[in-house]
Design a protein around this motif. Structure first.
Motif, PDB file in Angstrom:
ATOM      1  N   PRO A 129       0.832  -1.217   0.000  1.00  0.00           N
ATOM      2  CA  PRO A 129       0.000   0.000   0.000  1.00  0.00           C
ATOM      3  C   PRO A 129       0.864   1.264   0.000  1.00  0.00           C
ATOM      4  O   PRO A 129       0.883   2.037   0.967  1.00  0.00           O
ATOM      5  CB  PRO A 129      -0.794  -0.148   1.303  1.00  0.00           C
ATOM      6  CG  PRO A 129       0.114  -0.915   2.212  1.00  0.00           C
ATOM      7  CD  PRO A 129       0.872  -1.873   1.317  1.00  0.00           C
TER       8      PRO A 129
ATOM      9  N   ALA B 168      -2.796   7.510   9.857  1.00  0.00           N
ATOM     10  CA  ALA B 168      -3.095   6.160   9.363  1.00  0.00           C
ATOM     11  C   ALA B 168      -4.597   5.902   9.395  1.00  0.00           C
ATOM     12  O   ALA B 168      -5.155   5.276   8.481  1.00  0.00           O
ATOM     13  CB  ALA B 168      -2.355   5.119  10.198  1.00  0.00           C
TER      14      ALA B 168
ATOM     15  N   SER C 253      -1.079   5.035   0.499  1.00  0.00           N
ATOM     16  CA  SER C 253      -1.459   5.458   1.849  1.00  0.00           C
ATOM     17  C   SER C 253      -0.240   5.603   2.754  1.00  0.00           C
ATOM     18  O   SER C 253      -0.196   6.483   3.623  1.00  0.00           O
ATOM     19  CB  SER C 253      -2.458   4.465   2.454  1.00  0.00           C
ATOM     20  OG  SER C 253      -1.928   3.144   2.461  1.00  0.00           O
TER      21      SER C 253
ATOM     22  N   THR D 138      -6.009   7.847   6.388  1.00  0.00           N
ATOM     23  CA  THR D 138      -5.626   7.377   5.056  1.00  0.00           C
ATOM     24  C   THR D 138      -5.959   5.916   4.803  1.00  0.00           C
ATOM     25  O   THR D 138      -5.834   5.439   3.676  1.00  0.00           O
ATOM     26  CB  THR D 138      -4.114   7.573   4.832  1.00  0.00           C
ATOM     27  OG1 THR D 138      -3.389   6.795   5.801  1.00  0.00           O
ATOM     28  CG2 THR D 138      -3.732   9.040   4.958  1.00  0.00           C
ATOM     29  N   GLY D 139      -6.341   5.197   5.854  1.00  0.00           N
ATOM     30  CA  GLY D 139      -6.641   3.776   5.691  1.00  0.00           C
ATOM     31  C   GLY D 139      -5.427   2.879   5.724  1.00  0.00           C
ATOM     32  O   GLY D 139      -5.493   1.723   5.291  1.00  0.00           O
ATOM     33  N   LEU D 140      -4.311   3.385   6.247  1.00  0.00           N
ATOM     34  CA  LEU D 140      -3.098   2.581   6.347  1.00  0.00           C
ATOM     35  C   LEU D 140      -3.256   1.558   7.468  1.00  0.00           C
ATOM     36  O   LEU D 140      -3.581   1.918   8.599  1.00  0.00           O
ATOM     37  CB  LEU D 140      -1.895   3.483   6.625  1.00  0.00           C
ATOM     38  CG  LEU D 140      -0.520   2.809   6.630  1.00  0.00           C
ATOM     39  CD1 LEU D 140      -0.167   2.279   5.245  1.00  0.00           C
ATOM     40  CD2 LEU D 140       0.550   3.782   7.122  1.00  0.00           C
ATOM     41  N   ARG D 141      -3.027   0.297   7.169  1.00  0.00           N
ATOM     42  CA  ARG D 141      -3.264  -0.770   8.138  1.00  0.00           C
ATOM     43  C   ARG D 141      -2.157  -1.825   8.066  1.00  0.00           C
ATOM     44  O   ARG D 141      -1.294  -1.798   7.196  1.00  0.00           O
ATOM     45  CB  ARG D 141      -4.621  -1.463   7.858  1.00  0.00           C
ATOM     46  CG  ARG D 141      -5.834  -0.543   7.872  1.00  0.00           C
ATOM     47  CD  ARG D 141      -6.150  -0.046   9.273  1.00  0.00           C
ATOM     48  NE  ARG D 141      -7.394   0.707   9.305  1.00  0.00           N
ATOM     49  CZ  ARG D 141      -7.501   2.017   9.119  1.00  0.00           C
ATOM     50  NH1 ARG D 141      -6.404   2.722   8.852  1.00  0.00           N
ATOM     51  NH2 ARG D 141      -8.667   2.627   9.186  1.00  0.00           N
TER      52      ARG D 141
ATOM     53  N   VAL E 204       1.444   9.026   1.789  1.00  0.00           N
ATOM     54  CA  VAL E 204       0.670  10.169   2.292  1.00  0.00           C
ATOM     55  C   VAL E 204       0.832  10.301   3.801  1.00  0.00           C
ATOM     56  O   VAL E 204       1.023  11.404   4.326  1.00  0.00           O
ATOM     57  CB  VAL E 204      -0.822  10.025   1.912  1.00  0.00           C
ATOM     58  CG1 VAL E 204      -1.656  11.099   2.609  1.00  0.00           C
ATOM     59  CG2 VAL E 204      -0.999  10.106   0.403  1.00  0.00           C
ATOM     60  N   THR E 205       0.788   9.180   4.499  1.00  0.00           N
ATOM     61  CA  THR E 205       0.882   9.203   5.962  1.00  0.00           C
ATOM     62  C   THR E 205       2.212   9.764   6.435  1.00  0.00           C
ATOM     63  O   THR E 205       2.258  10.708   7.238  1.00  0.00           O
ATOM     64  CB  THR E 205       0.680   7.790   6.539  1.00  0.00           C
ATOM     65  OG1 THR E 205      -0.631   7.333   6.214  1.00  0.00           O
ATOM     66  CG2 THR E 205       0.855   7.785   8.047  1.00  0.00           C
TER      67      THR E 205
END
Length: 313
Positions: free
Chosen positions: A60, A245, A63, A248-251, A66-67
């Motif tokens: 990913p 996170a 994301s 941005t949906g970072l997981r 961006v994070t």
């Protein structure tokens, strides 16, 4: 406890490096050579190998990018907002501000990569390599500009600043690795083996130099400015990663790699920059040392908390 046990050997090497330096087994002047070979050869090699061989299509990257870029920009903004507050309440000089700025915005790639490799293997290392490729150029440029504006040393020209960034071997290692990956040709087997051998030397030697660079005496009585750098680096930066996170949906592993990079102490090379460009080098040494010592406990805590945040599960 599992997280702490997993990364304990990393901090043991840091302690061993400090003990070796203090006992004089390796003369102080010789540590500079170890640092240089890590910086110019070992560390670029492991970044190049990691990015050349990992499957980037399933990472990913959007994301993640961006994070980490947003967190870095927010931290710079916070530091400039804090500048007049700290100067009015603590009589902070401009030179001291450059050190607080550096110590709060830089991160130690050696430690981050060692931890992520231990916990997640080569995929996790790829995340750290991507983060470094994204952040090393702007962090270096902004910190040099801040030192030029507020330090007591000679102001470098624009061409010199660009030259410092372009000559950074970490950037070259990451860029070459990405170019090989995107080309689709892969690494020639002897070249891959060579990079693997160099990379295997990177982490051990790099962590020993981290320990050798610690200045315990300078950190025995930390000032308010030292604690400011500690809180901003070890506490606020991971919190910012959590917030970004979530937005941005970072997981998963990518998120944990990002928060580990946020939780590690500042990079030791900022000390040299502070000394040569008119910053407060002694304040930097004290801040970096306190951050590193406290991170022995804070990093496992941050990782544990990150794994138990329900909205990032």
């Amino acid at each position: 406890m599992d997280v702490f046990n997993s990364i304990l050997p990393i901090f043991v090497l840091v302690v061993v490096g400090n003990v070796i330096r203090r006992t004089g087994i390796v003369p102080m002047d010789d540590w500079k050579g170890v640092e240089l070979i890590c910086f110019w050869l070992f560390f670029p090699a492991i970044l190049c190998f990691t990015l050349a061989t990992v499957d980037l299509e399933n990472l990913p990257i959007g994301s993640l990018s961006v994070t980490v870029l947003a967190v870095t920009g927010i931290m710079w903004t916070i530091l400039f907002v804090l500048k007049p507050v700290l100067q009015s309440r603590n009589a902070m000089s401009d030179a001291e501000f450059t050190t607080v700025f550096q110590a709060s915005s830089r991160f130690h790639g050696f430690i981050a990569l060692a931890i992520v490799l231990k916990l997640y293997g080569e995929t996790g290392a790829a995340y750290v390599a991507i983060i470094m490729a994204l952040l090393v150029p702007p962090i270096n440029i902004v910190n040099i500009v801040v030192l030029a504006a507020f330090g007591k040393g000679q102001t470098p020209g624009f061409s010199n600043i660009i030259r410092v960034v372009i000559r950074n071997p970490i950037i070259w290692g990451a860029m070459i690795g990405l170019a090989i990956n995107f080309s689709g040709f892969g690494l020639w087997e002897p070249a891959q083996t060579t990079l693997e051998l160099l990379g295997s030397a990177a982490l051990g030697a790099g962590l020993l130099t981290v320990g050798a660079g610690l200045r315990i005496k300078a950190a025995l009585k930390p000032s308010l400015l030292v604690w400011t750098g500690v809180v901003l680096r070890l506490a606020l930066t991971p919190i910012l990663v959590v917030v970004l996170a979530w937005l941005t949906g970072l997981r998963g592993e990518a998120f944990e790699a990002a928060i580990i990079c946020a939780a590690v102490p500042t990079a030791m090379n900022g000390y040299v920059l502070a000394r040569t460009m008119g910053g407060d080098a002694e304040l930097y040494a004290a801040t970096a040392t306190v951050q590193t010592v406290l991170s022995f406990g804070s990093i496992p805590l941050v990782i544990w908390l990150a794994r138990h945040l329900p909205w990032l599960g």
